[in-house]
Design a protein around this motif. Structure first.
Motif, PDB file in Angstrom:
ATOM      1  N   GLY A 301       0.818  -1.201   0.000  1.00 29.46           N
ATOM      2  CA  GLY A 301       0.000   0.000   0.000  1.00 29.46           C
ATOM      3  C   GLY A 301       0.851   1.249   0.000  1.00 29.46           C
ATOM      4  N   ALA A 302       0.190   2.396  -0.125  1.00 31.07           N
ATOM      5  CA  ALA A 302       0.913   3.657  -0.113  1.00 31.07           C
ATOM      6  C   ALA A 302       1.482   3.963   1.263  1.00 31.07           C
ATOM      7  CB  ALA A 302      -0.004   4.793  -0.561  1.00 31.07           C
ATOM      8  N   ARG A 303       0.830   3.476   2.326  1.00 32.70           N
ATOM      9  CA  ARG A 303       1.270   3.775   3.687  1.00 32.70           C
ATOM     10  C   ARG A 303       1.788   2.556   4.428  1.00 32.70           C
ATOM     11  NH1 ARG A 303      -0.838   3.646   8.691  1.00 32.70           N
ATOM     12  NH2 ARG A 303      -2.785   2.781   7.910  1.00 32.70           N
ATOM     13  N   TYR A 304       1.340   1.371   4.066  1.00 35.91           N
ATOM     14  CA  TYR A 304       1.702   0.179   4.814  1.00 35.91           C
ATOM     15  C   TYR A 304       1.800  -1.022   3.882  1.00 35.91           C
ATOM     16  CZ  TYR A 304      -3.312  -0.616   4.409  1.00 35.91           C
ATOM     17  OH  TYR A 304      -4.579  -0.768   3.915  1.00 35.91           O
ATOM     18  N   ASN A 319       5.461   1.252   6.073  1.00 36.03           N
ATOM     19  CA  ASN A 319       6.554   1.133   5.108  1.00 36.03           C
ATOM     20  C   ASN A 319       7.891   1.564   5.703  1.00 36.03           C
ATOM     21  OD1 ASN A 319       4.888   0.215   3.012  1.00 36.03           O
ATOM     22  ND2 ASN A 319       4.335   2.294   2.428  1.00 36.03           N
ATOM     23  N   GLU A 320       7.853   2.536   6.613  1.00 40.20           N
ATOM     24  CA  GLU A 320       9.095   3.024   7.208  1.00 40.20           C
ATOM     25  C   GLU A 320       9.802   1.921   7.988  1.00 40.20           C
ATOM     26  OE1 GLU A 320      10.633   6.720  10.067  1.00 40.20           O
ATOM     27  OE2 GLU A 320       8.501   6.172   9.960  1.00 40.20           O
ATOM     28  N   ASP A 321       9.037   1.021   8.637  1.00 42.70           N
ATOM     29  CA  ASP A 321       9.647  -0.068   9.399  1.00 42.70           C
ATOM     30  C   ASP A 321      10.399  -1.031   8.489  1.00 42.70           C
ATOM     31  OD1 ASP A 321       8.506   1.129  11.554  1.00 42.70           O
ATOM     32  OD2 ASP A 321       6.941  -0.376  11.870  1.00 42.70           O
ATOM     33  N   LEU A 322       9.917  -1.239   7.279  1.00 45.25           N
ATOM     34  CA  LEU A 322      10.613  -2.136   6.356  1.00 45.25           C
ATOM     35  C   LEU A 322      11.875  -1.502   5.796  1.00 45.25           C
ATOM     36  CD1 LEU A 322       7.699  -3.458   6.416  1.00 45.25           C
ATOM     37  CD2 LEU A 322       8.212  -4.262   4.119  1.00 45.25           C
TER      38      LEU A 322
END
Length: 444
Positions: A301-304, A319-322
Protein backbone atom coordinates in the motif's frame (compact mmCIF):
# COMPACT_ATOMS: atom_id res chain seq x y z
CA UNK A 1 -23.65 48.74 -2.56
CA UNK A 2 -27.47 48.53 -2.57
CA UNK A 3 -27.87 47.99 -6.35
CA UNK A 4 -25.26 45.18 -6.27
CA UNK A 5 -27.14 43.51 -3.41
CA UNK A 6 -30.60 43.76 -4.92
CA UNK A 7 -29.63 42.86 -8.49
CA UNK A 8 -29.31 39.10 -7.92
CA UNK A 9 -32.61 39.10 -6.03
CA UNK A 10 -34.36 40.95 -8.87
CA UNK A 11 -32.91 38.54 -11.45
CA UNK A 12 -34.00 35.56 -9.39
CA UNK A 13 -37.52 37.03 -9.08
CA UNK A 14 -37.78 37.57 -12.84
CA UNK A 15 -36.57 34.05 -13.60
CA UNK A 16 -38.90 32.53 -11.02
CA UNK A 17 -41.83 34.50 -12.42
CA UNK A 18 -41.04 33.27 -15.93
CA UNK A 19 -40.82 29.68 -14.72
CA UNK A 20 -44.13 30.00 -12.84
CA UNK A 21 -45.78 31.37 -15.97
CA UNK A 22 -44.41 28.43 -17.96
CA UNK A 23 -45.75 25.92 -15.41
CA UNK A 24 -49.15 27.66 -15.38
CA UNK A 25 -49.32 27.43 -19.16
CA UNK A 26 -48.41 23.76 -18.93
CA UNK A 27 -51.10 23.15 -16.29
CA UNK A 28 -53.74 24.98 -18.37
CA UNK A 29 -52.80 22.83 -21.34
CA UNK A 30 -53.15 19.63 -19.30
CA UNK A 31 -56.75 20.40 -18.27
CA UNK A 32 -57.96 20.62 -21.88
CA UNK A 33 -60.26 17.71 -22.85
CA UNK A 34 -58.00 16.06 -25.43
CA UNK A 35 -54.98 16.40 -23.14
CA UNK A 36 -56.91 14.74 -20.34
CA UNK A 37 -57.77 11.94 -22.77
CA UNK A 38 -54.10 11.55 -23.61
CA UNK A 39 -53.24 11.24 -19.90
CA UNK A 40 -55.91 8.56 -19.59
CA UNK A 41 -54.41 6.75 -22.60
CA UNK A 42 -50.95 6.86 -20.99
CA UNK A 43 -52.35 5.35 -17.79
CA UNK A 44 -54.11 2.65 -19.79
CA UNK A 45 -50.94 1.82 -21.72
CA UNK A 46 -49.02 1.56 -18.44
CA UNK A 47 -51.62 -0.84 -17.00
CA UNK A 48 -51.43 -3.02 -20.11
CA UNK A 49 -47.62 -3.03 -19.95
CA UNK A 50 -47.77 -3.99 -16.26
CA UNK A 51 -50.13 -6.91 -16.94
CA UNK A 52 -48.07 -8.14 -19.88
CA UNK A 53 -44.88 -7.92 -17.81
CA UNK A 54 -46.51 -9.93 -15.00
CA UNK A 55 -47.29 -12.68 -17.52
CA UNK A 56 -43.96 -12.64 -19.39
CA UNK A 57 -41.54 -12.17 -16.49
CA UNK A 58 -41.82 -15.70 -14.90
CA UNK A 59 -41.36 -17.48 -18.24
CA UNK A 60 -38.45 -15.25 -19.18
CA UNK A 61 -36.85 -15.85 -15.76
CA UNK A 62 -37.13 -19.63 -16.11
CA UNK A 63 -35.70 -19.41 -19.62
CA UNK A 64 -32.69 -17.48 -18.29
CA UNK A 65 -32.10 -20.05 -15.55
CA UNK A 66 -31.87 -22.76 -18.19
CA UNK A 67 -29.06 -20.94 -20.07
CA UNK A 68 -26.21 -22.70 -18.22
CA UNK A 69 -23.83 -22.51 -21.18
CA UNK A 70 -24.09 -18.73 -21.55
CA UNK A 71 -21.18 -16.47 -20.52
CA UNK A 72 -21.67 -14.25 -17.50
CA UNK A 73 -21.89 -10.98 -19.47
CA UNK A 74 -24.79 -12.33 -21.51
CA UNK A 75 -26.58 -13.51 -18.36
CA UNK A 76 -26.12 -10.05 -16.83
CA UNK A 77 -27.74 -8.47 -19.89
CA UNK A 78 -30.61 -10.93 -19.57
CA UNK A 79 -31.11 -10.01 -15.91
CA UNK A 80 -31.14 -6.29 -16.77
CA UNK A 81 -33.79 -6.92 -19.42
CA UNK A 82 -35.77 -9.01 -16.92
CA UNK A 83 -35.79 -6.18 -14.39
CA UNK A 84 -36.77 -3.57 -17.01
CA UNK A 85 -39.26 -5.65 -18.96
CA UNK A 86 -42.26 -3.53 -17.90
CA UNK A 87 -40.53 -0.33 -19.01
CA UNK A 88 -39.52 -1.95 -22.32
CA UNK A 89 -43.10 -3.01 -22.98
CA UNK A 90 -44.40 0.44 -22.02
CA UNK A 91 -42.00 2.19 -24.44
CA UNK A 92 -42.95 -0.17 -27.26
CA UNK A 93 -46.70 0.21 -26.62
CA UNK A 94 -46.61 3.99 -26.18
CA UNK A 95 -44.79 4.48 -29.50
CA UNK A 96 -47.31 2.21 -31.23
CA UNK A 97 -50.08 4.31 -29.68
CA UNK A 98 -48.44 7.55 -30.86
CA UNK A 99 -48.14 6.18 -34.40
CA UNK A 100 -51.80 5.10 -34.44
CA UNK A 101 -52.98 8.44 -33.00
CA UNK A 102 -51.06 10.40 -35.63
CA UNK A 103 -52.70 8.37 -38.38
CA UNK A 104 -56.31 8.66 -37.19
CA UNK A 105 -56.38 12.17 -35.68
CA UNK A 106 -54.60 15.53 -35.63
CA UNK A 107 -50.94 15.72 -34.38
CA UNK A 108 -51.95 18.08 -31.57
CA UNK A 109 -54.07 15.34 -30.05
CA UNK A 110 -50.97 13.10 -29.62
CA UNK A 111 -48.65 15.85 -28.38
CA UNK A 112 -48.56 14.67 -24.76
CA UNK A 113 -48.27 11.06 -25.84
CA UNK A 114 -45.15 11.94 -27.85
CA UNK A 115 -43.64 13.74 -24.85
CA UNK A 116 -44.32 10.74 -22.61
CA UNK A 117 -42.87 8.40 -25.25
CA UNK A 118 -39.69 10.49 -25.54
CA UNK A 119 -39.34 10.67 -21.76
CA UNK A 120 -39.84 6.94 -21.30
CA UNK A 121 -37.38 6.10 -24.07
CA UNK A 122 -34.74 8.45 -22.67
CA UNK A 123 -35.18 7.11 -19.13
CA UNK A 124 -34.90 3.54 -20.37
CA UNK A 125 -31.71 4.23 -22.35
CA UNK A 126 -30.17 6.03 -19.38
CA UNK A 127 -31.04 3.11 -17.10
CA UNK A 128 -29.29 0.70 -19.48
CA UNK A 129 -26.26 2.95 -20.01
CA UNK A 130 -25.64 3.56 -16.30
CA UNK A 131 -25.47 -0.20 -15.67
CA UNK A 132 -21.92 0.02 -17.02
CA UNK A 133 -20.91 1.97 -13.90
CA UNK A 134 -19.87 -0.46 -11.15
CA UNK A 135 -19.91 1.97 -8.23
CA UNK A 136 -23.44 2.11 -6.85
CA UNK A 137 -23.23 5.69 -5.55
CA UNK A 138 -21.79 7.07 -8.79
CA UNK A 139 -24.28 5.05 -10.83
CA UNK A 140 -27.22 6.49 -8.88
CA UNK A 141 -25.83 10.03 -9.08
CA UNK A 142 -25.33 9.82 -12.85
CA UNK A 143 -28.68 8.12 -13.44
CA UNK A 144 -30.84 10.58 -11.50
CA UNK A 145 -28.90 13.57 -12.79
CA UNK A 146 -29.31 12.42 -16.40
CA UNK A 147 -33.00 11.72 -15.84
CA UNK A 148 -33.54 15.22 -14.47
CA UNK A 149 -31.63 16.91 -17.28
CA UNK A 150 -33.34 14.89 -20.04
CA UNK A 151 -36.74 15.61 -18.52
CA UNK A 152 -36.05 19.35 -18.45
CA UNK A 153 -34.72 19.24 -22.02
CA UNK A 154 -37.79 17.45 -23.38
CA UNK A 155 -40.11 19.83 -21.53
CA UNK A 156 -38.11 22.87 -22.79
CA UNK A 157 -37.41 24.07 -19.25
CA UNK A 158 -33.61 24.04 -19.39
CA UNK A 159 -33.17 27.80 -19.86
CA UNK A 160 -35.39 28.68 -16.90
CA UNK A 161 -33.77 26.05 -14.67
CA UNK A 162 -30.29 27.21 -15.63
CA UNK A 163 -31.19 30.83 -14.94
CA UNK A 164 -32.64 30.01 -11.52
CA UNK A 165 -29.61 27.93 -10.52
CA UNK A 166 -27.21 30.57 -11.83
CA UNK A 167 -29.02 33.29 -9.83
CA UNK A 168 -28.33 31.46 -6.56
CA UNK A 169 -24.69 32.46 -6.12
CA UNK A 170 -22.15 33.88 -3.72
CA UNK A 171 -18.95 35.79 -4.46
CA UNK A 172 -15.65 34.68 -2.87
CA UNK A 173 -13.09 37.28 -3.82
CA UNK A 174 -13.14 37.52 -7.60
CA UNK A 175 -14.70 34.08 -8.04
CA UNK A 176 -18.46 33.66 -8.30
CA UNK A 177 -19.87 30.35 -7.03
CA UNK A 178 -23.40 29.58 -8.17
CA UNK A 179 -25.55 26.50 -7.78
CA UNK A 180 -25.37 26.05 -11.55
CA UNK A 181 -21.56 26.10 -11.37
CA UNK A 182 -21.61 23.48 -8.62
CA UNK A 183 -23.99 21.27 -10.61
CA UNK A 184 -21.75 21.59 -13.65
CA UNK A 185 -18.69 20.76 -11.56
CA UNK A 186 -20.34 17.66 -10.08
CA UNK A 187 -21.49 16.43 -13.50
CA UNK A 188 -18.17 17.05 -15.25
CA UNK A 189 -16.09 15.65 -12.37
CA UNK A 190 -18.29 12.56 -12.21
CA UNK A 191 -17.85 11.92 -15.93
CA UNK A 192 -14.10 12.56 -15.89
CA UNK A 193 -13.48 10.47 -12.76
CA UNK A 194 -15.60 7.64 -14.15
CA UNK A 195 -13.57 7.75 -17.36
CA UNK A 196 -10.31 7.87 -15.37
CA UNK A 197 -11.47 4.91 -13.27
CA UNK A 198 -12.33 2.90 -16.38
CA UNK A 199 -8.96 3.65 -17.99
CA UNK A 200 -7.15 2.87 -14.72
CA UNK A 201 -8.87 -0.52 -14.33
CA UNK A 202 -8.24 -1.46 -17.95
CA UNK A 203 -4.59 -0.40 -17.79
CA UNK A 204 -4.11 -2.14 -14.45
CA UNK A 205 -5.33 -5.44 -15.88
CA UNK A 206 -2.92 -5.13 -18.80
CA UNK A 207 0.02 -4.18 -16.58
CA UNK A 208 -0.57 -7.09 -14.21
CA UNK A 209 -0.85 -9.47 -17.16
CA UNK A 210 2.61 -8.48 -18.41
CA UNK A 211 4.97 -11.08 -16.96
CA UNK A 212 8.03 -9.22 -18.21
CA UNK A 213 7.49 -6.54 -15.55
CA UNK A 214 8.34 -7.44 -11.94
CA UNK A 215 5.61 -7.38 -9.31
CA UNK A 216 7.07 -4.36 -7.55
CA UNK A 217 7.34 -2.36 -10.78
CA UNK A 218 3.78 -3.37 -11.63
CA UNK A 219 2.56 -1.94 -8.32
CA UNK A 220 4.55 1.25 -8.84
CA UNK A 221 3.23 1.69 -12.40
CA UNK A 222 -0.37 1.08 -11.29
CA UNK A 223 -0.21 3.58 -8.41
CA UNK A 224 1.54 6.21 -10.55
CA UNK A 225 -1.06 5.76 -13.30
CA UNK A 226 -3.94 6.10 -10.82
CA UNK A 227 -2.41 9.26 -9.33
CA UNK A 228 -1.95 10.86 -12.77
CA UNK A 229 -5.42 9.90 -14.05
CA UNK A 230 -7.43 10.93 -10.98
CA UNK A 231 -5.40 14.10 -10.46
CA UNK A 232 -5.78 15.09 -14.10
CA UNK A 233 -9.53 14.40 -14.01
CA UNK A 234 -9.96 16.56 -10.90
CA UNK A 235 -8.02 19.57 -12.13
CA UNK A 236 -9.40 19.34 -15.67
CA UNK A 237 -12.93 19.33 -14.25
CA UNK A 238 -12.28 22.42 -12.19
CA UNK A 239 -10.67 24.17 -15.15
CA UNK A 240 -13.58 23.34 -17.48
CA UNK A 241 -16.19 24.83 -15.15
CA UNK A 242 -14.11 28.01 -14.82
CA UNK A 243 -12.58 27.71 -11.35
CA UNK A 244 -9.40 29.78 -11.01
CA UNK A 245 -6.62 27.36 -10.05
CA UNK A 246 -4.10 30.09 -9.16
CA UNK A 247 -5.53 30.63 -5.70
CA UNK A 248 -5.82 26.89 -5.28
CA UNK A 249 -2.11 26.48 -6.02
CA UNK A 250 -1.16 29.08 -3.39
CA UNK A 251 -3.51 27.50 -0.87
CA UNK A 252 -2.18 24.01 -1.56
CA UNK A 253 1.38 25.28 -1.06
CA UNK A 254 0.51 26.73 2.34
CA UNK A 255 -1.31 23.58 3.33
CA UNK A 256 1.65 21.49 2.17
CA UNK A 257 4.03 23.36 4.46
CA UNK A 258 1.74 22.80 7.43
CA UNK A 259 1.22 19.15 6.61
CA UNK A 260 4.96 18.67 6.20
CA UNK A 261 5.45 19.40 9.91
CA UNK A 262 2.35 17.69 11.22
CA UNK A 263 2.38 14.58 9.05
CA UNK A 264 6.05 13.66 8.97
CA UNK A 265 5.36 9.99 9.69
CA UNK A 266 2.73 9.79 6.96
CA UNK A 267 5.03 11.43 4.42
CA UNK A 268 7.87 9.16 5.53
CA UNK A 269 5.70 6.10 4.96
CA UNK A 270 4.66 7.35 1.53
CA UNK A 271 8.26 7.97 0.47
CA UNK A 272 9.32 4.62 1.95
CA UNK A 273 6.59 2.93 -0.08
CA UNK A 274 7.96 4.42 -3.29
CA UNK A 275 11.49 3.32 -2.34
CA UNK A 276 10.28 -0.23 -1.65
CA UNK A 277 8.64 -0.39 -5.07
CA UNK A 278 11.73 0.99 -6.81
CA UNK A 279 14.42 -1.12 -5.13
CA UNK A 280 12.29 -4.32 -5.34
CA UNK A 281 13.42 -5.42 -1.88
CA UNK A 282 10.00 -6.90 -1.15
CA UNK A 283 7.06 -7.68 -3.41
CA UNK A 284 3.65 -9.34 -3.11
CA UNK A 285 4.05 -13.06 -2.46
CA UNK A 286 7.41 -12.79 -0.65
CA UNK A 287 7.81 -14.59 2.66
CA UNK A 288 9.37 -12.26 5.22
CA UNK A 289 10.15 -12.07 8.92
CA UNK A 290 10.07 -8.76 10.77
CA UNK A 291 10.70 -9.14 14.48
CA UNK A 292 8.23 -11.75 15.75
CA UNK A 293 6.03 -11.44 12.65
CA UNK A 294 6.40 -14.15 10.02
CA UNK A 295 4.20 -14.36 6.94
CA UNK A 296 3.85 -13.55 3.30
CA UNK A 297 3.16 -10.17 1.72
CA UNK A 298 -0.42 -9.78 0.56
CA UNK A 299 -0.25 -6.27 -0.91
CA UNK A 300 1.88 -3.15 -0.98
CA UNK A 301 0.00 0.00 0.00
CA UNK A 302 0.91 3.66 -0.11
CA UNK A 303 1.27 3.78 3.69
CA UNK A 304 1.70 0.18 4.81
CA UNK A 305 2.46 -3.39 3.74
CA UNK A 306 -0.16 -6.05 4.38
CA UNK A 307 1.29 -9.33 5.73
CA UNK A 308 -0.78 -12.49 6.23
CA UNK A 309 0.42 -14.99 8.83
CA UNK A 310 -0.38 -18.69 9.03
CA UNK A 311 -2.69 -18.17 12.01
CA UNK A 312 -5.04 -16.05 9.89
CA UNK A 313 -3.92 -12.66 11.18
CA UNK A 314 -3.21 -9.75 8.86
CA UNK A 315 -0.55 -7.29 10.00
CA UNK A 316 -0.32 -3.79 8.53
CA UNK A 317 3.38 -2.92 8.78
CA UNK A 318 4.28 0.76 8.12
CA UNK A 319 6.55 1.13 5.11
CA UNK A 320 9.10 3.02 7.21
CA UNK A 321 9.65 -0.07 9.40
CA UNK A 322 10.61 -2.14 6.36
CA UNK A 323 13.11 0.53 5.28
CA UNK A 324 14.76 1.17 8.67
CA UNK A 325 14.33 -2.24 10.33
CA UNK A 326 16.04 -5.57 9.76
CA UNK A 327 13.83 -7.67 7.50
CA UNK A 328 14.42 -11.32 6.59
CA UNK A 329 13.12 -11.98 3.09
CA UNK A 330 13.02 -15.73 2.69
CA UNK A 331 12.27 -15.48 -1.03
CA UNK A 332 14.13 -12.34 -2.14
CA UNK A 333 16.47 -13.72 -4.82
CA UNK A 334 15.12 -17.31 -4.80
CA UNK A 335 12.69 -19.53 -2.91
CA UNK A 336 15.31 -21.89 -1.43
CA UNK A 337 15.46 -21.88 2.38
CA UNK A 338 17.82 -23.85 4.60
CA UNK A 339 16.50 -25.01 7.96
CA UNK A 340 18.66 -26.10 10.90
CA UNK A 341 17.52 -28.62 13.54
CA UNK A 342 19.42 -29.38 16.74
CA UNK A 343 19.18 -32.67 18.63
CA UNK A 344 21.27 -34.90 20.88
CA UNK A 345 21.81 -38.65 21.40
CA UNK A 346 23.35 -40.74 24.14
CA UNK A 347 27.10 -41.26 24.34
CA UNK A 348 26.60 -44.99 23.87
CA UNK A 349 25.22 -44.57 20.34
CA UNK A 350 27.52 -44.72 17.33
CA UNK A 351 27.72 -41.12 15.95
CA UNK A 352 28.37 -42.39 12.41
CA UNK A 353 25.17 -44.41 12.52
CA UNK A 354 23.26 -41.48 14.08
CA UNK A 355 24.30 -39.13 11.25
CA UNK A 356 23.31 -41.63 8.57
CA UNK A 357 19.91 -42.27 10.16
CA UNK A 358 19.22 -38.54 10.59
CA UNK A 359 20.12 -37.76 6.96
CA UNK A 360 17.88 -40.56 5.62
CA UNK A 361 14.99 -39.52 7.88
CA UNK A 362 15.14 -35.92 6.64
CA UNK A 363 15.55 -36.93 2.99
CA UNK A 364 12.41 -39.08 3.11
CA UNK A 365 10.24 -36.26 4.52
CA UNK A 366 7.87 -34.41 2.19
CA UNK A 367 8.94 -30.93 0.99
CA UNK A 368 12.65 -31.62 1.76
CA UNK A 369 14.76 -31.21 -1.38
CA UNK A 370 16.73 -34.31 -2.36
CA UNK A 371 19.00 -32.67 -4.92
CA UNK A 372 20.25 -30.43 -2.08
CA UNK A 373 21.01 -33.36 0.20
CA UNK A 374 20.57 -32.95 3.97
CA UNK A 375 23.74 -32.96 6.06
CA UNK A 376 24.32 -33.77 9.71
CA UNK A 377 27.33 -32.74 11.85
CA UNK A 378 28.43 -33.07 15.44
CA UNK A 379 28.53 -29.65 17.06
CA UNK A 380 29.63 -30.52 20.58
CA UNK A 381 29.71 -32.88 23.54
CA UNK A 382 27.14 -31.86 26.06
CA UNK A 383 26.70 -32.79 29.71
CA UNK A 384 24.44 -35.74 28.92
CA UNK A 385 24.39 -36.06 25.09
CA UNK A 386 26.35 -35.78 21.89
CA UNK A 387 24.93 -32.69 20.13
CA UNK A 388 24.19 -32.66 16.38
CA UNK A 389 22.92 -30.18 13.78
CA UNK A 390 20.77 -31.40 10.88
CA UNK A 391 20.51 -29.10 7.87
CA UNK A 392 18.12 -29.48 4.94
CA UNK A 393 16.60 -27.32 2.20
CA UNK A 394 13.05 -26.54 1.12
CA UNK A 395 11.68 -24.56 -1.83
CA UNK A 396 8.27 -23.50 -0.51
CA UNK A 397 8.66 -21.30 2.58
CA UNK A 398 5.20 -19.88 1.91
CA UNK A 399 3.81 -23.25 3.06
CA UNK A 400 5.31 -22.69 6.51
CA UNK A 401 8.49 -23.42 8.42
CA UNK A 402 7.21 -24.70 11.77
CA UNK A 403 5.28 -27.55 10.19
CA UNK A 404 8.26 -28.85 8.21
CA UNK A 405 10.44 -28.69 11.34
CA UNK A 406 7.83 -30.70 13.20
CA UNK A 407 7.62 -33.29 10.42
CA UNK A 408 11.40 -33.78 10.36
CA UNK A 409 11.56 -34.05 14.16
CA UNK A 410 8.82 -36.69 14.01
CA UNK A 411 10.73 -38.58 11.30
CA UNK A 412 13.86 -38.50 13.52
CA UNK A 413 11.88 -39.86 16.46
CA UNK A 414 10.50 -42.76 14.41
CA UNK A 415 13.90 -43.56 12.88
CA UNK A 416 15.65 -43.51 16.27
CA UNK A 417 13.00 -45.78 17.77
CA UNK A 418 13.44 -48.29 14.94
CA UNK A 419 17.25 -48.34 15.25
CA UNK A 420 17.54 -48.26 19.05
CA UNK A 421 18.98 -44.73 19.22
CA UNK A 422 18.17 -43.09 22.54
CA UNK A 423 17.57 -39.41 23.16
CA UNK A 424 18.92 -38.62 26.64
CA UNK A 425 17.51 -36.12 29.06
CA UNK A 426 19.22 -34.54 32.06
CA UNK A 427 19.22 -36.71 35.24
CA UNK A 428 20.27 -35.70 38.74
CA UNK A 429 21.56 -37.93 41.55
CA UNK A 430 21.54 -36.99 45.23
CA UNK A 431 24.23 -38.66 47.38
CA UNK A 432 24.36 -38.68 51.15
CA UNK A 433 27.81 -37.92 52.45
CA UNK A 434 29.13 -40.11 55.23
CA UNK A 435 28.19 -38.76 58.64
CA UNK A 436 25.33 -36.57 57.32
CA UNK A 437 21.72 -36.96 58.46
CA UNK A 438 18.49 -36.23 56.61
CA UNK A 439 16.27 -33.76 58.39
CA UNK A 440 12.73 -35.02 57.64
CA UNK A 441 11.19 -31.86 59.08
CA UNK A 442 12.22 -29.96 55.96
CA UNK A 443 10.19 -32.38 53.84
CA UNK A 444 6.93 -31.73 55.68
Amino acid sequence: MEPETTAPIENLTQVATSAIDRFEALANMLIRPWNAYQIAIVIGVFVVAHLLAAMIRPSFHNWLRSRDNWPKWRLRIGLVLHRRIRMILFVALIWITVAVMREITWPSRSYLLAIVANLATAWLLIAFATRLINNGFVRGLVRYGAWAWVTLSILNLTDETRSILDSLAINVGETRFSVWLIVQAIAILTILIAAARFIAHTSTARIRANNEISRSMQELAVKFLQLVLYGSAFFMGLKIVGVDLTGLAVLSGAIGVGLGFGLQKVVSNLVSGVIILLDKSVKPGDVISLGDTFGWINSLGARYVSINTRDGKEYLIPNEDLITGQVVNWSHSNDYVRIDLFFGTAYGDDPHKVREIAINAAANTDRVLNWKKPVCHIVGFGDSSVDYILRFWIKDPVEGLTNIRGNVYLALWDAFQENGISIPFPQREVRMLEGSQLDTRTLD
